[in-house]
Design a protein around this motif. Structure first.
Motif, PDB file in Angstrom:
ATOM      1  N   ALA A   4       0.001   6.336  -5.454  1.00  0.00           N
ATOM      2  CA  ALA A   4      -0.973   5.343  -5.934  1.00  0.00           C
ATOM      3  C   ALA A   4      -1.411   5.673  -7.357  1.00  0.00           C
ATOM      4  O   ALA A   4      -1.503   4.779  -8.209  1.00  0.00           O
ATOM      5  N   HIS A  53       0.460  -5.319   3.092  1.00  0.00           N
ATOM      6  CA  HIS A  53       1.301  -4.590   4.042  1.00  0.00           C
ATOM      7  C   HIS A  53       2.651  -5.278   4.242  1.00  0.00           C
ATOM      8  O   HIS A  53       2.808  -6.453   3.975  1.00  0.00           O
ATOM      9  N   HIS A 103       0.838  -1.200   0.000  1.00  0.00           N
ATOM     10  CA  HIS A 103       0.000   0.000   0.000  1.00  0.00           C
ATOM     11  C   HIS A 103       0.876   1.253   0.000  1.00  0.00           C
ATOM     12  O   HIS A 103       2.026   1.228   0.435  1.00  0.00           O
ATOM     13  N   SER A 130       0.689   6.110   4.310  1.00  0.00           N
ATOM     14  CA  SER A 130      -0.494   6.530   5.059  1.00  0.00           C
ATOM     15  C   SER A 130      -0.159   7.684   5.992  1.00  0.00           C
ATOM     16  O   SER A 130       1.003   8.034   6.207  1.00  0.00           O
ATOM     17  N   GLU A 167       6.782   1.703   0.431  1.00  0.00           N
ATOM     18  CA  GLU A 167       5.360   1.904   0.181  1.00  0.00           C
ATOM     19  C   GLU A 167       5.157   2.189  -1.303  1.00  0.00           C
ATOM     20  O   GLU A 167       5.983   2.831  -1.947  1.00  0.00           O
ATOM     21  N   THR A 207      -5.285   2.947  -1.827  1.00  0.00           N
ATOM     22  CA  THR A 207      -4.256   2.676  -2.837  1.00  0.00           C
ATOM     23  C   THR A 207      -4.932   2.113  -4.084  1.00  0.00           C
ATOM     24  O   THR A 207      -4.651   2.549  -5.206  1.00  0.00           O
ATOM     25  N   TRP A 208      -5.829   1.143  -3.899  1.00  0.00           N
ATOM     26  CA  TRP A 208      -6.582   0.588  -5.028  1.00  0.00           C
ATOM     27  C   TRP A 208      -7.342   1.698  -5.763  1.00  0.00           C
ATOM     28  O   TRP A 208      -7.325   1.763  -6.992  1.00  0.00           O
ATOM     29  N   CYS A 225      -7.154  -7.389  -2.087  1.00  0.00           N
ATOM     30  CA  CYS A 225      -6.746  -6.178  -1.389  1.00  0.00           C
ATOM     31  C   CYS A 225      -7.091  -6.264   0.091  1.00  0.00           C
ATOM     32  O   CYS A 225      -8.201  -6.650   0.459  1.00  0.00           O
ATOM     33  N   ILE A 247      -2.635  -6.399  -2.878  1.00  0.00           N
ATOM     34  CA  ILE A 247      -2.316  -5.109  -2.266  1.00  0.00           C
ATOM     35  C   ILE A 247      -2.369  -5.329  -0.758  1.00  0.00           C
ATOM     36  O   ILE A 247      -3.439  -5.575  -0.202  1.00  0.00           O
ATOM     37  N   ARG A 259      -5.999   2.293   4.046  1.00  0.00           N
ATOM     38  CA  ARG A 259      -4.874   2.747   3.230  1.00  0.00           C
ATOM     39  C   ARG A 259      -4.656   1.842   2.013  1.00  0.00           C
ATOM     40  O   ARG A 259      -4.247   2.303   0.954  1.00  0.00           O
ATOM     41  N   ALA A 260      -4.956   0.547   2.145  1.00  0.00           N
ATOM     42  CA  ALA A 260      -4.847  -0.375   1.003  1.00  0.00           C
ATOM     43  C   ALA A 260      -5.979  -0.118   0.006  1.00  0.00           C
ATOM     44  O   ALA A 260      -5.747  -0.080  -1.208  1.00  0.00           O
TER      45      ALA A 260
END
Length: 169
Positions: free
Chosen positions: A33, A109, A9, A12, A138, A61-62, A52, A107, A57-58
Motif C-alpha cells: 500500500a 475487492h 485492496h 490481508s 492485491e 490500504t487507503w 473506498c 478501492i 483491509r481497504a
C-alpha cells in the motif's frame, strides 16, 4: 475526459481471527500500500473522489497510500456498498457520480474489481490488457479513461491506460 482508477485492496491477514470485514492488512500488504501510494505520487494521480470499501483491509490500504501520497483526505468517501460488491453494484455506484467529477479512485475487492475492469476496457494498451486479463492481484491499479458521462458508463466504454502493481505483492 473522465478517468477511473480501480485499486484492489492490499494483502490481508488470512490467519486473522477477525471477521472478513475486519481483517487487517498483513505486513506485505501494508508495504505494498505504501509502495502504491509512492507510485501514485510519482505519476501525478490526483483523483477528485476516492470511494473506498468499508472493510478494514481497504481502509488500511487507503491509509498506506495516504502516508506517502499528498492527496487531501477529504476526498475519501467510505462505502459499505463497495464491501464485496459485484460488478453491477460497482458500476451502478460509478454511474451516480456527478457530471463535474473528472476522476474517481475506487478501492475495493475481487472478483468485482477485476470483472469491472475487464468489462469496461474496450480498447487500450495491449500489454496492460494482457496482464489484466490474467489476474488482478492485491494492490493492483487499473486506469481507465472514457469519453461518455459517468451515467453512460458501460461495457467496452473505456480505454485501458495503465495496469500496475507492487513488485512484491
Amino acid at each position: 475526459m473522465p478517468t477511473l482508477f480501480l485499486l484492489r485492496h492490499a494483502a490481508s491477514d488470512a490467519d486473522s481471527s477477525d471477521s472478513d470485514h475486519d481483517r487487517p492488512l498483513n505486513q506485505c500488504g501494508a508495504d505494498a500500500a505504501v509502495w502504491m501510494g509512492g507510485y501514485l505520487e510519482r505519476i501525478g494521480v490526483r483523483p477528485q473522489r476516492v470511494l473506498c470499501s468499508s472493510a478494514r483491509r481497504a481502509l488500511e490500504t487507503w491509509s498506506g497510500l495516504a502516508s506517502v501520497w499528498s492527496l487531501e483526505a477529504d476526498r475519501l468517501a467510505e462505502s459499505d456498498q463497495l464491501y464485496l460488491a459485484s460488478t453491477g453494484e460497482m458500476l451502478e455506484l460509478l454511474r451516480q457520480q456527478p457530471v463535474d467529477v473528472e476522476s474517481v479512485l475506487v478501492i475495493a475487492h475481487n472478483p468485482g474489481t477485476h470483472e469491472l475492469a475487464l468489462m469496461l476496457a474496450g480498447e487500450g494498451e495491449r500489454d496492460a490488457y494482457e496482464r489484466l486479463r490474467d489476474q488482478f492481484p492485491e494492490a493492483a491499479l487499473c486506469e481507465l479513461a472514457f469519453d461518455c458521462a459517468w451515467s453512460e458508463l458501460g461495457p467496452g466504454a473505456a480505454r485501458l491506460l495503465r495496469f500496475a502493481f507492487a513488485p512484491f505483492e
